[in-house]
Design a protein around this motif. Structure first.
Motif, PDB file in Angstrom:
ATOM      1  N   VAL A 221      49.667  25.926  75.687  1.00 31.70           N
ATOM      2  CA  VAL A 221      48.308  26.398  75.425  1.00 31.70           C
ATOM      3  C   VAL A 221      48.454  27.796  74.829  1.00 31.70           C
ATOM      4  CG1 VAL A 221      46.071  26.960  76.446  1.00 31.70           C
ATOM      5  CG2 VAL A 221      47.388  25.027  77.325  1.00 31.70           C
ATOM      6  N   TYR A 222      47.825  27.989  73.680  1.00 32.69           N
ATOM      7  CA  TYR A 222      47.985  29.224  72.913  1.00 32.69           C
ATOM      8  C   TYR A 222      46.702  30.037  72.888  1.00 32.69           C
ATOM      9  CZ  TYR A 222      51.775  26.443  70.805  1.00 32.69           C
ATOM     10  OH  TYR A 222      52.879  25.662  70.584  1.00 32.69           O
ATOM     11  N   GLU A 223      46.853  31.288  72.493  1.00 30.63           N
ATOM     12  CA  GLU A 223      45.692  32.062  72.079  1.00 30.63           C
ATOM     13  C   GLU A 223      45.280  31.523  70.717  1.00 30.63           C
ATOM     14  OE1 GLU A 223      46.347  36.285  72.200  1.00 30.63           O
ATOM     15  OE2 GLU A 223      46.654  36.276  74.365  1.00 30.63           O
ATOM     16  N   SER A 224      44.192  31.997  70.179  1.00 31.44           N
ATOM     17  CA  SER A 224      43.691  31.471  68.913  1.00 31.44           C
ATOM     18  C   SER A 224      44.643  31.720  67.746  1.00 31.44           C
ATOM     19  CB  SER A 224      42.317  32.062  68.594  1.00 31.44           C
ATOM     20  OG  SER A 224      42.399  33.465  68.454  1.00 31.44           O
ATOM     21  N   ASP A 225      45.633  32.615  67.928  1.00 27.95           N
ATOM     22  CA  ASP A 225      46.595  32.855  66.841  1.00 27.95           C
ATOM     23  C   ASP A 225      47.577  31.700  66.670  1.00 27.95           C
ATOM     24  OD1 ASP A 225      48.365  33.167  69.004  1.00 27.95           O
ATOM     25  OD2 ASP A 225      48.701  35.300  68.642  1.00 27.95           O
ATOM     26  N   GLY A 226      47.636  30.779  67.651  1.00 28.92           N
ATOM     27  CA  GLY A 226      48.544  29.643  67.570  1.00 28.92           C
ATOM     28  C   GLY A 226      49.993  30.017  67.826  1.00 28.92           C
TER      29      GLY A 226
ATOM     30  N   LYS B 285      41.878  24.050  78.660  1.00 26.97           N
ATOM     31  CA  LYS B 285      42.167  24.852  79.845  1.00 26.97           C
ATOM     32  C   LYS B 285      43.571  24.511  80.326  1.00 26.97           C
ATOM     33  CE  LYS B 285      39.003  25.419  83.052  1.00 26.97           C
ATOM     34  NZ  LYS B 285      38.135  25.210  84.234  1.00 26.97           N
ATOM     35  N   ALA B 286      44.415  25.532  80.462  1.00 29.83           N
ATOM     36  CA  ALA B 286      45.779  25.334  80.948  1.00 29.83           C
ATOM     37  C   ALA B 286      45.745  24.910  82.418  1.00 29.83           C
ATOM     38  CB  ALA B 286      46.588  26.623  80.783  1.00 29.83           C
ATOM     39  N   ASP B 287      46.854  24.386  82.893  1.00 31.65           N
ATOM     40  CA  ASP B 287      46.936  23.941  84.283  1.00 31.65           C
ATOM     41  C   ASP B 287      46.622  25.063  85.269  1.00 31.65           C
ATOM     42  OD1 ASP B 287      47.635  21.403  83.424  1.00 31.65           O
ATOM     43  OD2 ASP B 287      49.797  21.770  83.607  1.00 31.65           O
ATOM     44  N   ASP B 288      46.918  26.313  84.899  1.00 28.88           N
ATOM     45  CA  ASP B 288      46.642  27.440  85.792  1.00 28.88           C
ATOM     46  C   ASP B 288      45.226  27.990  85.631  1.00 28.88           C
ATOM     47  OD1 ASP B 288      46.739  28.817  83.400  1.00 28.88           O
ATOM     48  OD2 ASP B 288      48.417  30.104  83.955  1.00 28.88           O
ATOM     49  N   GLY B 289      44.407  27.334  84.809  1.00 26.05           N
ATOM     50  CA  GLY B 289      43.012  27.730  84.652  1.00 26.05           C
ATOM     51  C   GLY B 289      42.726  28.649  83.477  1.00 26.05           C
ATOM     52  N   ARG B 290      43.762  29.136  82.818  1.00 24.61           N
ATOM     53  CA  ARG B 290      43.538  30.004  81.659  1.00 24.61           C
ATOM     54  C   ARG B 290      42.979  29.199  80.498  1.00 24.61           C
ATOM     55  NH1 ARG B 290      48.796  33.959  81.262  1.00 24.61           N
ATOM     56  NH2 ARG B 290      48.448  35.006  83.249  1.00 24.61           N
ATOM     57  N   LEU B 291      42.094  29.832  79.745  1.00 23.61           N
ATOM     58  CA  LEU B 291      41.511  29.180  78.584  1.00 23.61           C
ATOM     59  C   LEU B 291      42.295  29.540  77.336  1.00 23.61           C
ATOM     60  CD1 LEU B 291      37.730  29.760  79.302  1.00 23.61           C
ATOM     61  CD2 LEU B 291      39.113  27.759  79.813  1.00 23.61           C
ATOM     62  N   GLY B 292      42.432  28.584  76.450  1.00 25.42           N
ATOM     63  CA  GLY B 292      43.155  28.800  75.206  1.00 25.42           C
ATOM     64  C   GLY B 292      42.963  27.603  74.297  1.00 25.42           C
ATOM     65  N   PHE B 293      43.986  27.319  73.503  1.00 26.29           N
ATOM     66  CA  PHE B 293      43.910  26.248  72.523  1.00 26.29           C
ATOM     67  C   PHE B 293      45.213  25.462  72.504  1.00 26.29           C
ATOM     68  CE2 PHE B 293      41.199  29.713  71.295  1.00 26.29           C
ATOM     69  CZ  PHE B 293      40.020  29.088  70.947  1.00 26.29           C
TER      70      PHE B 293
END
Length: 134
Positions: A108-113, A76-84
């Motif tokens: 923090v990335y989407e699943s595409d990296g 989870k990014a500092d702003d609350g967004r979920l990613g990787f």
């Protein structure tokens, strides 16, 4: 009330009581077998955890139950967004933060990296996703 009605009511009550007691006793077993099928908590005998793979060939997901870690770890990014986060970047940031006692940021990335959705602040109190794994 007639005697036959009372006997029928008593027998019906006894049947219902036995059914309830049976369900209470059997519930843990039924729940365990159901959750194993739904959640997939049992793994094949070879202990292999398969992760999703993106177009770049990087695996992504959560840390595996058998101590496996994908290339891109759910975060989870500092702003609350979920990613990787890329595990290699996270471990480097942890090492630097630990040795310098200063915070670091990893993307923090989407699943595409590739697509950046936020940043995660790393400090020396965080643990590596591989800590405790052999």
């Amino acid at each position: 009330m007639p005697k036959k009605t009372l006997i029928a009511l008593g027998a019906g009550f006894a049947v219902i009581l036995v059914a309830i007691v049976g369900l209470v006793i059997a519930a843990p077993t039924i729940g365990d077998s159901f959750s194993a099928r739904v959640v997939g908590s049992s793994l094949p005998n070879d202990d292999v955890v398969e992760f999703e793979t993106n177009a770049a060939g990087e695996t992504y997901g959560s840390a595996g139950v058998r101590g496996t870690v994908p290339d891109l770890l759910a975060a989870k990014a500092d702003d609350g967004r979920l990613g990787f986060v890329r595990v290699s970047e996270l471990e480097l940031a942890l090492n630097v933060a630990t040795s310098t006692k200063k915070t670091r940021e990893v993307e923090v990335y989407e699943s595409d990296g590739i697509t950046v959705v936020g940043a995660l602040t790393v400090d020396e109190t965080m643990t590596s996703p591989r800590d405790g794994l052999n």
